[in-house]
Design a protein around this motif. Structure first.
Motif, PDB file in Angstrom:
ATOM      1  N   UNK A  43       0.881  -1.052  -0.183  1.00 59.27           N
ATOM      2  CA  UNK A  43      -0.033  -0.019  -0.056  1.00 59.27           C
ATOM      3  C   UNK A  43       0.953   1.445  -0.060  1.00 59.27           C
ATOM      4  N   UNK A  44       0.326   2.474  -0.233  1.00 61.89           N
ATOM      5  CA  UNK A  44       0.867   3.553  -0.427  1.00 61.89           C
ATOM      6  C   UNK A  44       1.247   3.879   1.083  1.00 61.89           C
ATOM      7  N   UNK A  45       2.334   4.752   1.231  1.00 59.28           N
ATOM      8  CA  UNK A  45       2.453   5.190   2.450  1.00 59.28           C
ATOM      9  C   UNK A  45       1.455   6.334   3.088  1.00 59.28           C
ATOM     10  N   UNK A  46       1.385   6.032   4.643  1.00 57.38           N
ATOM     11  CA  UNK A  46       0.650   6.937   5.041  1.00 57.38           C
ATOM     12  C   UNK A  46       1.348   8.178   5.790  1.00 57.38           C
ATOM     13  N   UNK A  47       0.387   9.253   5.976  1.00 59.64           N
ATOM     14  CA  UNK A  47       1.467  10.517   6.342  1.00 59.64           C
ATOM     15  C   UNK A  47       0.674  11.242   7.520  1.00 59.64           C
ATOM     16  N   UNK A  48       1.669  11.863   8.168  1.00 57.80           N
ATOM     17  CA  UNK A  48       0.885  12.659   9.327  1.00 57.80           C
ATOM     18  C   UNK A  48       1.302  14.200   9.070  1.00 57.80           C
ATOM     19  N   UNK A  49       0.755  15.095   9.844  1.00 55.90           N
ATOM     20  CA  UNK A  49       1.138  16.355   9.818  1.00 55.90           C
ATOM     21  C   UNK A  49       2.177  16.506  11.168  1.00 55.90           C
ATOM     22  N   UNK A  50       3.055  17.369  10.647  1.00 55.98           N
ATOM     23  CA  UNK A  50       3.871  17.626  12.039  1.00 55.98           C
ATOM     24  C   UNK A  50       4.585  19.245  11.630  1.00 55.98           C
ATOM     25  N   UNK A  51       5.005  19.551  12.833  1.00 58.42           N
ATOM     26  CA  UNK A  51       5.819  20.892  12.698  1.00 58.42           C
ATOM     27  C   UNK A  51       7.272  20.729  12.878  1.00 58.42           C
ATOM     28  N   UNK A  52       7.852  21.384  11.934  1.00 53.98           N
ATOM     29  CA  UNK A  52       9.096  21.282  11.692  1.00 53.98           C
ATOM     30  C   UNK A  52       9.860  22.854  11.854  1.00 53.98           C
ATOM     31  N   UNK A  53      11.031  23.209  11.961  1.00 49.83           N
ATOM     32  CA  UNK A  53      11.392  24.299  11.953  1.00 49.83           C
ATOM     33  C   UNK A  53      12.800  24.546  11.585  1.00 49.83           C
ATOM     34  N   UNK A  99      18.025  17.012  21.925  1.00 52.50           N
ATOM     35  CA  UNK A  99      17.904  16.468  23.368  1.00 52.50           C
ATOM     36  C   UNK A  99      16.652  16.986  23.999  1.00 52.50           C
ATOM     37  N   UNK A 100      16.287  18.562  23.916  1.00 50.09           N
ATOM     38  CA  UNK A 100      15.128  19.019  24.715  1.00 50.09           C
ATOM     39  C   UNK A 100      13.983  18.615  24.058  1.00 50.09           C
ATOM     40  N   UNK A 101      13.842  18.466  22.541  1.00 49.48           N
ATOM     41  CA  UNK A 101      12.828  18.378  21.959  1.00 49.48           C
ATOM     42  C   UNK A 101      12.314  16.944  22.348  1.00 49.48           C
ATOM     43  N   UNK A 102      13.290  15.919  22.241  1.00 52.84           N
ATOM     44  CA  UNK A 102      12.987  14.483  22.559  1.00 52.84           C
ATOM     45  C   UNK A 102      12.106  14.383  23.915  1.00 52.84           C
ATOM     46  N   UNK A 103      12.511  15.126  24.790  1.00 56.59           N
ATOM     47  CA  UNK A 103      12.160  15.200  26.333  1.00 56.59           C
ATOM     48  C   UNK A 103      10.618  15.785  26.316  1.00 56.59           C
ATOM     49  N   UNK A 104      10.466  16.886  25.558  1.00 54.43           N
ATOM     50  CA  UNK A 104       8.993  17.366  25.820  1.00 54.43           C
ATOM     51  C   UNK A 104       8.204  16.953  24.552  1.00 54.43           C
ATOM     52  N   UNK A 105       8.923  16.623  23.598  1.00 55.19           N
ATOM     53  CA  UNK A 105       7.714  16.153  22.293  1.00 55.19           C
ATOM     54  C   UNK A 105       8.449  14.889  21.932  1.00 55.19           C
ATOM     55  N   UNK A 106       8.473  13.770  22.645  1.00 59.33           N
ATOM     56  CA  UNK A 106       9.178  12.531  21.937  1.00 59.33           C
ATOM     57  C   UNK A 106       8.154  12.026  20.944  1.00 59.33           C
ATOM     58  N   UNK A 107       8.837  11.519  19.936  1.00 58.48           N
ATOM     59  CA  UNK A 107       8.189  10.891  18.795  1.00 58.48           C
ATOM     60  C   UNK A 107       8.180   8.997  19.157  1.00 58.48           C
ATOM     61  N   UNK A 137       4.108  16.484  16.558  1.00 58.86           N
ATOM     62  CA  UNK A 137       3.304  16.333  15.650  1.00 58.86           C
ATOM     63  C   UNK A 137       2.016  17.411  15.665  1.00 58.86           C
ATOM     64  N   UNK A 138       1.274  17.765  14.819  1.00 57.11           N
ATOM     65  CA  UNK A 138       0.383  18.802  14.656  1.00 57.11           C
ATOM     66  C   UNK A 138      -0.519  18.408  15.689  1.00 57.11           C
ATOM     67  N   UNK A 139      -1.094  17.087  15.799  1.00 62.59           N
ATOM     68  CA  UNK A 139      -1.899  16.528  16.629  1.00 62.59           C
ATOM     69  C   UNK A 139      -1.479  17.010  18.252  1.00 62.59           C
TER      70      UNK A 139
END
Length: 348
Positions: free
Chosen positions: A30-40, A53-61, A88-90
């Motif tokens: 099947x085709x890949x499924x995509x998620x909305x996320x914020x990047x900077x 390191x800090x993003x991994x703590x407050x927003x772990x994927x 993630x946008x969610x």
């Protein structure tokens, strides 16, 4: 030496005229499924390690371990060469600005530029086509199965192997023609032992004769059972339906033990010389099997299935994928396209 082109009833069938492709699970096809996320963008490159390191703590994927948190900017002219997944946008509550949310988390975002929305793959890619599509959105890790890659390119089997497949499928086509002359559906099947290259059984559709459930695949399985002292039906009225007592099979198999497309796979190693019905055997059938036949192949422990043309109610790729059902106690490989045109012409 290259295999010769076979000539049947005035028609040439060249092994280069047809492709053989694997019928993979939905997860792989099947085709890949995509998620909305914020990047900077990362404004200060020296801050990259701290930001991750800090993003991994407050927003772990947590469920996205395949995602690479940082990527190079696609625009080579940008002064900021790196971009990082923030969250993630969610993860951002409605009506709340991401920059404010970062500040509320006591996160030093001074090393980041203005966040923007991106698409990222929701699941790890399982095949190269999925990986190539996923990489267009965001970099991911990928553990390639070379056998699957070769199969999807139609490069898994050598010319000599394809020539042998064509020989087997032509036997199935001839059986289908014989059955058609007797008023049956034009479907033929052949079961072979890939280790010895021996044809074990040849059959065609017999539903309008012996039994309403005697599809070509069921007939072949029953004929194989005859070689082992079993079998439930006789086929004197259908001389094209026949079997050969198999040669002794070695208890072990040496060499490459990779599974896809390899007759000498771990699933094909027999504990003794007497298989359980179709253990280690290959099936060549002109038309994609139905659900009943597909389940019979599961119960008979077939090793691989090769079919020529699809069926609207087919259970090995078209309507269902019985061979990929995880809760079944046996699985087998399926390939489609062997002499596709010749198999399709049986119904025209």
């Amino acid at each position: 030496m290259e295999p010769q082109i076979k000539r049947w009833k005035g028609m040439d069938y060249d092994t280069d005229s047809w492709d053989i492709l694997p019928v993979l699970s939905d997860e792989k096809s099947q085709d890949i499924k995509l998620l909305d996320a914020y990047a900077a963008p990362i404004i200060q490159k020296r801050e990259t390690s701290r930001l991750i390191k800090e993003l991994t703590v407050i927003y772990p994927l947590t469920d996205l371990q395949h995602i690479k948190r940082v990527r190079s900017c696609k625009d080579k002219n940008t002064p900021h060469p790196l971009e990082v997944i923030v969250c993630l946008a969610s993860d951002v509550p409605a009506k709340q600005v991401l920059t404010d949310l970062l500040c509320s988390k006591m996160f030093d975002s001074s090393g980041l530029g203005e966040p923007f929305l991106v698409k990222i793959p929701a699941n790890p890619p399982l095949t190269r086509p999925q990986f190539e599509k996923a990489s267009k959105h965001w970099p991911t890790s990928f553990h390639e199965d070379k056998q699957v890659t070769f199969a999807l390119r139609g490069e898994l089997f050598t010319p000599s192997q394809k020539a042998k497949m064509q020989e087997y499928m032509m036997m199935a086509i001839q059986a289908a023609r014989t059955g058609k002359q007797k008023g049956m559906d034009a479907v033929g099947a052949v079961i072979t032992n890939p280790q010895s290259s021996q044809v074990i059984a040849i059959g065609h559709d017999c539903r309008r004769g012996n039994h309403p459930l005697h599809h070509a695949v069921i007939v072949c399985i029953d004929l194989v059972a005859h070689t082992q002292g079993g079998g439930a039906y006789q086929y004197e009225n259908y001389p094209a339906c026949r079997y050969n007592v198999p040669d002794p099979v070695p208890a072990t198999c040496h060499g490459d033990m990779s599974t896809l497309g390899n007759p000498c796979s771990a699933a094909n190693v027999m504990e003794n010389s007497q298989p359980y019905i179709c253990t280690g055997y290959d099936l060549y059938v002109t038309r994609e099997p139905c659900v009943m036949c597909a389940m019979a192949l599961v119960h008979s422990r077939i090793h691989r299935v090769f079919y020529g043309t699809a069926s609207a109610d087919g259970a090995l790729g078209t309507k269902y994928k019985i061979h990929c059902q995880k809760d079944l106690n046996h699985h087998f490989e399926v390939f489609k396209g062997v002499m596709h045109q010749a198999c399709t012409e049986l119904f025209t």
